[in-house]
Design an enzyme around this catalytic site. Structure first.
Site, short mmCIF file in Angstrom:
data_model
loop_
_atom_site.label_atom_id
_atom_site.label_comp_id
_atom_site.label_asym_id
_atom_site.label_seq_id
_atom_site.Cartn_x
_atom_site.Cartn_y
_atom_site.Cartn_z
N SER A 49 0.87 -1.18 0.00
CA SER A 49 0.00 0.00 0.00
C SER A 49 0.90 1.23 0.00
CB SER A 49 -0.88 0.00 1.24
OG SER A 49 -0.05 0.12 2.37
N THR A 82 5.04 0.16 6.61
CA THR A 82 5.81 -0.92 5.99
C THR A 82 5.60 -0.87 4.47
OG1 THR A 82 5.27 -2.23 7.93
CG2 THR A 82 6.30 -3.38 6.11
N GLU A 133 6.27 -7.20 -21.98
CA GLU A 133 5.40 -6.64 -23.01
C GLU A 133 4.49 -5.55 -22.44
OE1 GLU A 133 3.24 -9.24 -25.74
OE2 GLU A 133 4.77 -10.75 -25.37
#
Length: 436
Positions: free
Chosen positions: A140, A145, A254
């Site tokens: 997040s 962390t 890609e």
């Protein structure tokens, strides 16, 4: 083989990881203890899934993944949950004290203690691969962390595995719902520090996913389980071409080649369709053209911003299921004729297609509209930083105040970059240049 390692960081990354691996196991017919029954029809004759799972001598399949959190509680749930026998115990790494929503703790103080252990485990996993393609990093933006430790780890990965692609799946702070006050600080610091080292970052914001749950799935009160499962579906669709055979397979590199026109503009907008509740599913037609036009509706996007205010630079549409290239070509030519869907004038083709034999469809589009989301976040950062609120927590953990202003300048540059990319090339047609 083209193996990918998934790295799940912080509470958010770990919980999305739970949902993802649960779904991968269901898709490939692997049981929670890692066994795959021989009579299983799902993965019949197709061993592409070994990009995500390693087979042991005992015939058990182990995910190529690392779960990292600086506090033990979230990873303990994995250690005691349904899939506890699936994961290698060494790949579930937890620290003793958490980063407390503080980027500086995650990066400088608490994160420093655990980083060497994490890199060692990642190296062991990488050594088992015959042809490592790259890394998926789940985290997040707002957590301590998720932001601090991610920026440290991505920097170290860039040193150790320079050429390998690093794709991030990041939960972006929602416009109105926040789980922490200092989210704008953490987000802008982590974006600044991973700019150079991350190849592509798929942002997903919780509020957009809540809206999708409410509107399309008729869930009155969506829980994190619902949200994580929708994210897992999206991530599964993006990685499907690595795990299943298909008519047009799309590789990790890609994505980058087609979606990232300039190294800094690597934040594609993800859209997923069809999202329908089980009751309605059998009453819908769901032709290729319907599903594809649903991909361009703001309602199915996973970031709150309006693509009609921006221009598309590139779209990467991954179809899954019974789809014929002829239908796709017809659909795309009608889309190009649609006045609401504007492409920048320097990118005439604009579409990258992938076809895979397992259903549904997902689209990643690089559009200038996502600059709205950055502008919103920058504004929140400015409000906090004008008063230097909460800054002492960061400085106390060994960070310099200059990093804040440096990161903010970098994001101001990003907004400018988006503006320039969206502006028309020919100066004569500059009627909508100042809109952003």
């Amino acid at each position: 083989m083209r193996e990918c390692l998934s790295i799940h960081i912080g509470q958010c990354g770990v919980q999305i990881g739970n949902a993802c691996w649960e779904l991968y196991c269901l898709e490939h017919g692997i049981q929670p203890d890692g066994q795959m029954p021989t009579d299983c029809t799902l993965g019949s004759g197709d061993d592409s899934f070994q990009t995500f799972f390693a087979e042991t001598g005992a015939g058990k399949y182990v995910p190529r993944t690392v779960f990292i959190d600086l506090e033990p509680t979230v990873i303990d749930e994995v250690r005691t949950g349904t899939y506890r026998q699936l994961f290698h115990p060494e790949t579930l790494i937890s620290g003793k004290e958490d980063a407390a929503n503080n980027y500086a703790r995650g990066r400088y103080t608490v994160g420093k203690e655990i980083i060497d252990l994490v890199l060692d485990r990642i190296r062991k996993l990488a050594d088992q691969c015959s042809g490592l393609l790259g890394f998926f990093v789940f985290h997040s933006f707002g957590g301590g962390t998720g932001s601090g430790f991610t920026s440290l780890l991505v920097e170290r990965l860039a040193v150790d595995y320079g050429k390998k692609s690093k794709l991030e799946f990041a939960v972006y702070p929602a416009p109105r719902i926040a789980t922490a006050v200092v989210e704008p600080y953490n987000s802008i610091l982590v974006t600044h520090s991973t700019f150079e080292n991350s190849d592509c970052c798929f942002c997903i914001d919780n509020e957009a996913v809540y809206d999708v749950c409410r509107r399309n799935l008729d869930l009155e009160k969506p829980t994190y389980t619902n949200v994580n499962r929708i994210m897992a579906q999206v991530i599964s669709s993006i990685t499907a071409s690595l795990r299943f055979d298909g008519a047009i397979n799309v590789d990790l590199t890609e994505f980058q080649t087609n979606l990232v026109p300039y190294p800094r503009i690597h934040f594609p907008l993800t859209t997923y369709a069809p999202i329908i509740s089980a009751e309605k599913a059998y009453h819908e037609q769901l032709t290729t053209s319907e599903v594809t036009s649903a991909l361009f509706e703001p309602g199915n996007q996973l970031v709150k911003c309006d693509p009609r205010h921006g221009k598309y630079m590139a779209c990467c549409i991954l179809y899954r299921g019974d789809v014929v290239p002829k239908d796709i070509n017809a659909t795309i030519s009608t889309l190009k004729a649609n006045r609401n869907i504007q492409f920048v004038d320097w990118c005439p083709t604009g579409f990258k297609i992938g076809i895979n034999y397992q259903p549904p469809t997902v689209m990643m589009a690089n559009t200038t509209a996502i600059a709205e989301a950055w502008a919103r976040l920058d504004h929140k950062f400015d409000l906090l930083y004008a008063k230097r609120a909460f800054v002492h927590h960061y400085v106390g953990e060994g960070m310099e105040e200059g990093e804040f202003s440096e990161a903010r300048e970098d994001l101001a540059m990003l907004e400018k970059d988006y503006e320039e990319v969206g502006a028309d090339t020919a100066p004569a047609e500059g009627e909508d240049e100042g809109e952003y």
